[in-house]
Design a protein around this motif. Structure first.
Motif, mmCIF file in Angstrom:
data_model
loop_
_atom_site.group_PDB
_atom_site.id
_atom_site.type_symbol
_atom_site.label_atom_id
_atom_site.label_comp_id
_atom_site.label_asym_id
_atom_site.label_seq_id
_atom_site.Cartn_x
_atom_site.Cartn_y
_atom_site.Cartn_z
ATOM 1 N N HIS A 66 10.032 27.897 -4.606
ATOM 2 C CA HIS A 66 9.514 28.318 -5.909
ATOM 3 C C HIS A 66 9.013 27.126 -6.717
ATOM 4 N N ILE A 67 9.837 26.054 -6.832
ATOM 5 C CA ILE A 67 9.421 24.932 -7.679
ATOM 6 C C ILE A 67 8.279 24.126 -7.057
ATOM 7 N N ASN A 68 8.059 24.279 -5.741
ATOM 8 C CA ASN A 68 6.914 23.626 -5.096
ATOM 9 C C ASN A 68 5.705 24.547 -5.022
ATOM 10 N N GLY A 69 5.864 25.800 -5.463
ATOM 11 C CA GLY A 69 4.816 26.801 -5.306
ATOM 12 C C GLY A 69 3.763 26.795 -6.405
ATOM 13 N N LYS A 70 2.714 27.580 -6.176
ATOM 14 C CA LYS A 70 1.557 27.626 -7.064
ATOM 15 C C LYS A 70 1.907 28.158 -8.456
ATOM 16 N N LYS A 71 2.706 29.219 -8.515
ATOM 17 C CA LYS A 71 3.023 29.848 -9.811
ATOM 18 C C LYS A 71 3.749 28.854 -10.728
ATOM 19 N N HIS A 72 4.738 28.158 -10.199
ATOM 20 C CA HIS A 72 5.520 27.198 -10.989
ATOM 21 C C HIS A 72 4.646 26.018 -11.430
ATOM 22 N N GLN A 73 3.814 25.519 -10.519
ATOM 23 C CA GLN A 73 2.963 24.377 -10.853
ATOM 24 C C GLN A 73 1.914 24.760 -11.897
ATOM 25 N N ARG A 74 1.421 25.986 -11.826
ATOM 26 C CA ARG A 74 0.470 26.446 -12.854
ATOM 27 C C ARG A 74 1.139 26.525 -14.212
ATOM 28 N N ALA A 75 2.393 26.991 -14.223
ATOM 29 C CA ALA A 75 3.137 27.076 -15.483
ATOM 30 C C ALA A 75 3.363 25.683 -16.077
ATOM 31 N N LEU A 76 3.444 24.662 -15.219
ATOM 32 C CA LEU A 76 3.593 23.283 -15.690
ATOM 33 C C LEU A 76 2.247 22.665 -16.081
ATOM 34 N N GLY A 77 1.158 23.401 -15.834
ATOM 35 C CA GLY A 77 -0.177 22.905 -16.190
ATOM 36 C C GLY A 77 -0.806 22.035 -15.131
ATOM 37 N N MET A 78 -0.403 22.249 -13.868
ATOM 38 C CA MET A 78 -0.957 21.453 -12.772
ATOM 39 C C MET A 78 -1.647 22.338 -11.750
ATOM 40 N N SER A 79 -2.672 21.781 -11.129
ATOM 41 C CA SER A 79 -3.317 22.485 -10.024
ATOM 42 C C SER A 79 -2.598 22.068 -8.748
ATOM 43 N N MET A 80 -2.945 22.677 -7.629
ATOM 44 C CA MET A 80 -2.300 22.333 -6.364
ATOM 45 C C MET A 80 -3.069 21.220 -5.640
ATOM 46 N N ARG A 81 -4.016 20.588 -6.340
ATOM 47 C CA ARG A 81 -4.782 19.510 -5.719
ATOM 48 C C ARG A 81 -4.169 18.161 -6.080
ATOM 49 N N VAL A 82 -4.206 17.253 -5.132
ATOM 50 C CA VAL A 82 -3.648 15.916 -5.336
ATOM 51 C C VAL A 82 -4.790 14.964 -5.659
ATOM 52 N N GLU A 83 -4.549 14.106 -6.649
ATOM 53 C CA GLU A 83 -5.571 13.137 -7.034
ATOM 54 C C GLU A 83 -5.750 12.120 -5.920
ATOM 55 N N GLN A 92 22.664 32.450 -16.902
ATOM 56 C CA GLN A 92 24.070 32.469 -16.506
ATOM 57 C C GLN A 92 24.335 33.420 -15.341
ATOM 58 N N GLN A 93 23.282 33.903 -14.711
ATOM 59 C CA GLN A 93 23.462 34.799 -13.568
ATOM 60 C C GLN A 93 23.585 33.991 -12.282
ATOM 61 N N ALA A 94 23.980 34.670 -11.210
ATOM 62 C CA ALA A 94 24.176 34.003 -9.915
ATOM 63 C C ALA A 94 22.842 33.553 -9.355
ATOM 64 N N GLY A 95 22.809 32.355 -8.846
ATOM 65 C CA GLY A 95 21.586 31.821 -8.249
ATOM 66 C C GLY A 95 21.081 30.615 -9.022
ATOM 67 N N TYR A 96 19.834 30.252 -8.761
ATOM 68 C CA TYR A 96 19.207 29.088 -9.383
ATOM 69 C C TYR A 96 18.211 29.567 -10.431
ATOM 70 N N TYR A 97 18.383 29.107 -11.664
ATOM 71 C CA TYR A 97 17.543 29.555 -12.778
ATOM 72 C C TYR A 97 16.409 28.564 -13.008
ATOM 73 N N CYS A 98 15.189 29.065 -13.099
ATOM 74 C CA CYS A 98 14.022 28.233 -13.415
ATOM 75 C C CYS A 98 13.673 28.477 -14.879
ATOM 76 N N SER A 99 13.857 27.465 -15.710
ATOM 77 C CA SER A 99 13.610 27.623 -17.150
ATOM 78 C C SER A 99 12.114 27.689 -17.467
ATOM 79 N N VAL A 100 11.266 27.140 -16.595
ATOM 80 C CA VAL A 100 9.820 27.159 -16.829
ATOM 81 C C VAL A 100 9.269 28.569 -16.651
ATOM 82 N N CYS A 101 9.650 29.208 -15.538
ATOM 83 C CA CYS A 101 9.140 30.551 -15.220
ATOM 84 C C CYS A 101 10.081 31.659 -15.704
ATOM 85 N N GLU A 102 11.272 31.274 -16.188
ATOM 86 C CA GLU A 102 12.286 32.221 -16.651
ATOM 87 C C GLU A 102 12.602 33.278 -15.586
ATOM 88 N N CYS A 103 13.023 32.780 -14.424
ATOM 89 C CA CYS A 103 13.398 33.672 -13.331
ATOM 90 C C CYS A 103 14.601 33.082 -12.597
#
Length: 203
Positions: free
Chosen positions: A103-120, A81-92
């Motif tokens: 942030h949502i396209n970055g490595k930290k967020h994708q790792r939290a989703l269980g994905m690598s940065m490599r494309v099949e 409920q704070q000002a800005g955009y809240y990411c529920s996956v990374c809790e930030c």
């Protein structure tokens, strides 16, 4: 003369740390027993984490729902409920939309989703199948080159019509302005002075 006796005077080394050999031997034996035990597995020797390849988002990123709204922010409010955009996956909380997208396209967020940065890597059959799927998805009477030509012609006609209307409006404004500038004069006085009316040419 050099003193060669056993009681030679030298530097006092008693301040140096002395190690208990028995204690360290005992520690080494315990470590060897732990490594030999199959139940004991080191974190570093575990299998590497298998992450899924990167895939496209199946949801719409909402950046404009809170645009132009006023919100009261308190320091004790939860993060969501704070000002800005809240990411529920990374809790930030991220302060602006550009950083939120980073942030949502970055490595930290994708790792939290269980994905690598490599494309099949897609095979030829997958690409062809995707094209076929997209062709079928198009509704009947799809957009063609002929449609494009018709749209361009229609746009040109509309543009010409707008220009013509604009020219006519300009002419009307000029006529109105000329009539406003022409002072009203009594027709009898004008006839006496020999004027047929201002703005008229001589005959």
């Amino acid at each position: 003369m050099v003193n060669t006796s056993n009681n030679a005077v030298g530097v006092d080394n008693t301040f140096r740390r002395k190690f208990d050999r028995e204690e360290y031997l005992e520690r080494a034996r315990e470590r060897e027993k732990e490594e030999a035990d199959p139940r004991h597995k080191s974190k570093s020797k575990g299998p590497p984490v298998q992450r899924k390849p990167l895939k496209h988002r199946d949801y719409e990123v909402d950046l404009e729902s809170r645009l132009g709204k006023t919100q009261v922010v308190t320091p004790i409010a939860p993060l969501s409920q704070q000002a800005g955009y809240y990411c529920s996956v990374c809790e930030c909380v991220v302060k602006d939309s550009a950083n939120y997208l980073d942030h949502i396209n970055g490595k930290k967020h994708q790792r939290a989703l269980g994905m690598s940065m490599r494309v099949e890597r897609a095979s030829l059959e997958q690409v062809q199948g995707r094209f076929e799927q997209l062709k079928k998805r198009k509704p009947p009477g799809t957009f063609t080159e002929q449609d494009l030509d018709e749209r361009i012609l229609k746009q040109q006609e509309e543009e010409e019509e707008r220009k013509r209307q604009k020219r006519e409006k300009k002419k009307e404004k000029k006529k109105e302005k000329a009539l406003e500038e022409e002072p009203e004069m009594d027709p009898e006085v004008a006839a006496m002075m020999g004027f047929g009316g201002f703005g008229s040419s001589k005959k």
